[in-house]
Design an enzyme around this catalytic site. Sequence first.
Site, mmCIF file in Angstrom:
data_model
loop_
_atom_site.group_PDB
_atom_site.id
_atom_site.type_symbol
_atom_site.label_atom_id
_atom_site.label_comp_id
_atom_site.label_asym_id
_atom_site.label_seq_id
_atom_site.Cartn_x
_atom_site.Cartn_y
_atom_site.Cartn_z
ATOM 1 N N LYS A 181 0.710 -1.258 -0.048
ATOM 2 C CA LYS A 181 0.105 0.047 0.043
ATOM 3 C C LYS A 181 0.767 1.334 0.066
ATOM 4 C CE LYS A 181 -4.588 0.773 0.225
ATOM 5 N NZ LYS A 181 -5.658 -0.295 -0.150
HETATM 6 N N1 GLU Z 1 -7.216 -0.022 -3.630
HETATM 7 C C1 GLU Z 1 -7.941 -0.920 -3.903
HETATM 8 C C2 GLU Z 1 -7.884 -2.011 -2.619
HETATM 9 O O1 GLU Z 1 -7.879 -1.658 -1.495
HETATM 10 C C3 GLU Z 1 -7.391 -1.483 -5.014
HETATM 11 C C4 GLU Z 1 -5.904 -2.021 -4.927
HETATM 12 C C5 GLU Z 1 -5.580 -2.598 -6.261
HETATM 13 O O2 GLU Z 1 -6.407 -2.585 -7.411
HETATM 14 O O3 GLU Z 1 -4.022 -2.681 -6.519
HETATM 15 O O4 GLU Z 1 -8.267 -3.168 -2.814
#
Ligand code: GLU
Length: 412
Positions: free
Chosen positions: A104
């Site tokens: 993240k």
């Molecule tokens: N931000 C989204 C999540 O928390 C998508 C992450 C992504 O597509 O890599 O799952």
Amino acid sequence: MSINTFDQVNHFFDKTADRLQLDQGLRDIMKQPYRELRVQLPIRMDNGDIKVFTGYRVQHNGARGPYKGGVRYHPEADLEEVRALASLMTWKTALVDIPYGGAKGGVQVDPKLLSTDELNRLTRRYTQSIEHVIGPNRDIPAPDLGTHGQTMAWMMDAYGQLRGHTPAIVTGKPIAMGGSLGREAATGRGVTYILQAVTKDLAIDMKKARIVVQGFGNVGSWAARLIYESGGTITAVSGVDGGVFNSNGLDIGQLVEHSENTGRVSDFNGGQPISNQELLELDCDILIPAAIDNVIHKDNAANIKAAIILEGANHPTTPEADEILTARGVSVLPDILVNAGGVIVSYFEWTQNIQEFHWEEKRVNEELKKKILHAYYEVQNRANEHTITLREAAFEIGVQRVAEIVELRGFV
Ligand code: GLU
């Protein structure tokens, strides 16, 4: 006292590791992130001043494939929150069985206070500062709270200036730049598929159920829209500014238009205004928290009236609240399952980029449905067989898959 979200996610992890009787060494590897990067982001503001922001990229576990996860622009996106969200990505990608690890990113900023040019400069600076740890086979960012397709377009461009044209460096891009059809709606669409499956299994008539959605960003607004289009009744919705309630059901088509025009939902004239707190405690059948973390906690869990909670947001429920809800017989469908549609379609986008090939939207949606429902039934079966909650089952499946590959890779 601030709530440490990483400790909370690890509370779920520790309980899972106990049930799976994992060795201490394996637990130590899987609990803490592999790498954490904190970067200083000085930006020239439009008025000529220099302002310094802080950015992070946390790579939690890469046993199953390249690190994968969104980038969040939010005032509370500090290292501890980004860590928690990175670990959730590890369990999420494993649970829905896509070949990624978990990561993240975050920048501590309120994007609403920056101009488009300032956001462009901030995003480029952030990309340049983390470029040595990302890559299409290393770590692939995507949108999250406060970021969207345009942010990914800037990231791809900034990365391309250094390394050459690389569409697979980020997912959630605009379609014109190699994004996938269906990606923008994917998280909300996944929520809708899970809702349809769970109501069918519990013999609830989805068209009669009263559904409440907290949050009207990408996830909440798409979920509300798709549920409404499939005949569901949404009695309340909220945004950061507050919510709106109508016991006969809101006209979501008009509400989406209102929110696109004004940026708000609270002053929509098709219902009465309601606070975010009141919304969570409304008399309803199904509650979909699709905003931020820790909104269902020990002080309001006992007041929640919904029989089913679908976690569209990441970590909306604290462990204490989770216990209260479980004791009360509320069925909680966990975040790592319910909101996995976004990263599933990110995976499809990445494969399309690598193959230089485009799928039709119908194919994207069908494959998404297959993948998310497969995970849903695996979670249901495990929960039934072991008499555990759906969250416990989801964590068990995810943690076990990661543990297996960590072991197979071997240590020396
Ligand atoms: N931000 C989204 C999540 O928390 C998508 C992450 C992504 O597509 O890599 O799952």
